[in-house]
Scaffold this active site. Structure first.
Site, PDB file in Angstrom:
ATOM      1  N   HIS A 296     -12.003   4.589  22.693  1.00 18.95           N
ATOM      2  CA  HIS A 296     -10.641   4.319  22.225  1.00 18.95           C
ATOM      3  C   HIS A 296     -10.665   2.903  21.666  1.00 18.95           C
ATOM      4  O   HIS A 296     -10.379   1.932  22.354  1.00 18.95           O
ATOM      5  CB  HIS A 296      -9.644   4.432  23.385  1.00 18.95           C
ATOM      6  CG  HIS A 296      -8.253   4.003  23.021  1.00 18.95           C
ATOM      7  ND1 HIS A 296      -7.565   4.529  21.957  1.00 18.95           N
ATOM      8  CD2 HIS A 296      -7.425   3.086  23.588  1.00 18.95           C
ATOM      9  CE1 HIS A 296      -6.373   3.963  21.883  1.00 18.95           C
ATOM     10  NE2 HIS A 296      -6.261   3.078  22.854  1.00 18.95           N
TER      11      HIS A 296
ATOM     12  N   ALA B  33      -3.495  12.181  18.376  1.00 14.35           N
ATOM     13  CA  ALA B  33      -2.129  12.461  17.915  1.00 14.35           C
ATOM     14  C   ALA B  33      -1.872  11.789  16.565  1.00 14.35           C
ATOM     15  O   ALA B  33      -1.274  12.392  15.653  1.00 14.35           O
ATOM     16  CB  ALA B  33      -1.123  11.975  18.954  1.00 14.35           C
TER      17      ALA B  33
ATOM     18  N   ALA C 246      -4.626   3.822  31.746  1.00 17.73           N
ATOM     19  CA  ALA C 246      -4.261   3.581  30.348  1.00 17.73           C
ATOM     20  C   ALA C 246      -4.548   2.149  29.923  1.00 17.73           C
ATOM     21  O   ALA C 246      -4.499   1.834  28.736  1.00 17.73           O
ATOM     22  CB  ALA C 246      -2.789   3.898  30.117  1.00 17.73           C
ATOM     23  N   SER C 247      -4.840   1.268  30.883  1.00 15.68           N
ATOM     24  CA  SER C 247      -5.103  -0.142  30.570  1.00 15.68           C
ATOM     25  C   SER C 247      -6.352  -0.263  29.702  1.00 15.68           C
ATOM     26  O   SER C 247      -7.323   0.470  29.880  1.00 15.68           O
ATOM     27  CB  SER C 247      -5.299  -0.935  31.863  1.00 15.68           C
ATOM     28  OG  SER C 247      -4.230  -0.710  32.763  1.00 15.68           O
TER      29      SER C 247
END
Length: 313
Positions: free
Chosen positions: A176, A151, A119-120
């Site tokens: 991302h 989301a 997730a970093s």
């Protein structure tokens, strides 16, 4: 599938501790070890989280060492330098890729043979780096990718249309980060294409929805210093899908090998995930504009990735 589910978290900052709390509340996993450079913090968090266990289901929570990774099903990495106001996620790469190498080397030295969940930030680049550093199969190295962005996307559409977000289906694809994009051509609400809910006269609304999604992290960082609840919930959802062998379709940072015309890159795309990691990448039939956006996102990541990996070689 073995009965005992063991998770090791590396990085006990705001994201990591929020993720741990989400796993307790959602009854995910039976054993949860926490690793951080600040050992006292992990001891304190393990104690604090353990006191929440009686309100959930039995779980062993403890301050862990890297040697504890040897039989873990999942190692979740949230460690790294946080994004500062005005910084992009890609700005973090030079600082965090060296941190990631140290973490991966320690984890693999334990004999770990499970799944990495990263997730970093920048997550796509650090997931690729983890795959390279670990030597694990690409299916067992996964990044959180655009799960949180998706989301936010669904929630923003739901707010605009005044419907339940669970009835909105669509994905944010690509990096991302700043080059991500919405796959509007595959976005539906209640089974109907988004264009049947939002007319051409409301095109500006669609643009506004996406910009609010893309820039949400910057707004949150400016107001409270960091984002952590949303990404923690996304990580918990991914963890549940993996440990429970769900074969769930989630938008993740996954390795593309010819998919979407891309090769040798980790980038956000929908994928089927289960106890073995990524089972299958869902290749959506994008329109011409979306194909170009995917290429632009991949090209941006590739350039930064190539420069970053040269530092380590």
């Amino acid at each position: 599938m073995k009965d005992h589910q063991k998770i090791i978290l590396v990085g006990d900052g705001a994201v990591g501790s929020s993720y741990a709390f989400a796993c307790v509340n959602l009854s995910i996993g039976q054993e949860f070890g926490i690793i951080d450079i600040d050992k006292d913090r992990t001891i304190g968090d393990a104690m604090d989280l353990s006191h929440a266990v009686p309100f959930s289901t039995p779980k062993k929570i403890y301050s862990a060492n890297y040697s504890d990774c040897h039989d873990a099903d999942l190692v979740v990495v949230t460690a790294g330098t946080a994004q500062k106001p005005g910084e992009t996620r890609l700005d973090l790469v030079n600082r965090n890729i060296k941190i990631m190498k140290g973490i991966v080397d320690e984890v693999m030295a334990s004999g770990f043979d499970g799944i990495f969940l990263i997730a970093s930030n920048p997550v796509d680049i650090l997931t690729y780096a983890t795959w390279k550093f670990s030597g694990l199969p690409k299916e067992r190295v996964i990044g959180s990718g655009t799960s949180l962005d998706t989301a936010r996307f669904r929630m923003s559409i739901a707010d605009y249309l005044k419907v339940d977000a669970r009835n909105v289906h669509g994905y944010i694809l690509g990096e991302h980060g700043d080059t991500e994009f919405p796959a509007w051509s595959h976005t539906t609400v209640g089974g109907l294409p988004i264009t049947e809910w939002i007319s051409e006269d409301e095109q500006g609304a669609m643009d506004t929805i996406f910009v609010s999604v893309r820039d949400a992290a910057y707004e949150i960082i400016n107001k409270k210093g960091a984002t952590f609840y949303g990404v923690a919930a996304a990580l918990a959802r991914i963890t549940k899908a993996i440990l429970n062998n769900e074969n769930a379709i989630l938008p993740l940072s996954v390795y593309l090998d010819g998919h979407y015309g891309m090769n040798d890159i980790y980038i956000g795309a929908p994928a089927v995930v289960n106890r073995q990691g990524v089972r299958h990448i869902v290749e959506m039939n994008l329109n011409d504009k979306e194909k170009e956006q995917m290429k632009n996102s991949a090209d941006t990541l590739k350039k930064v990735l190539d420069d970053a990996m040269k530092q380590i070689d």
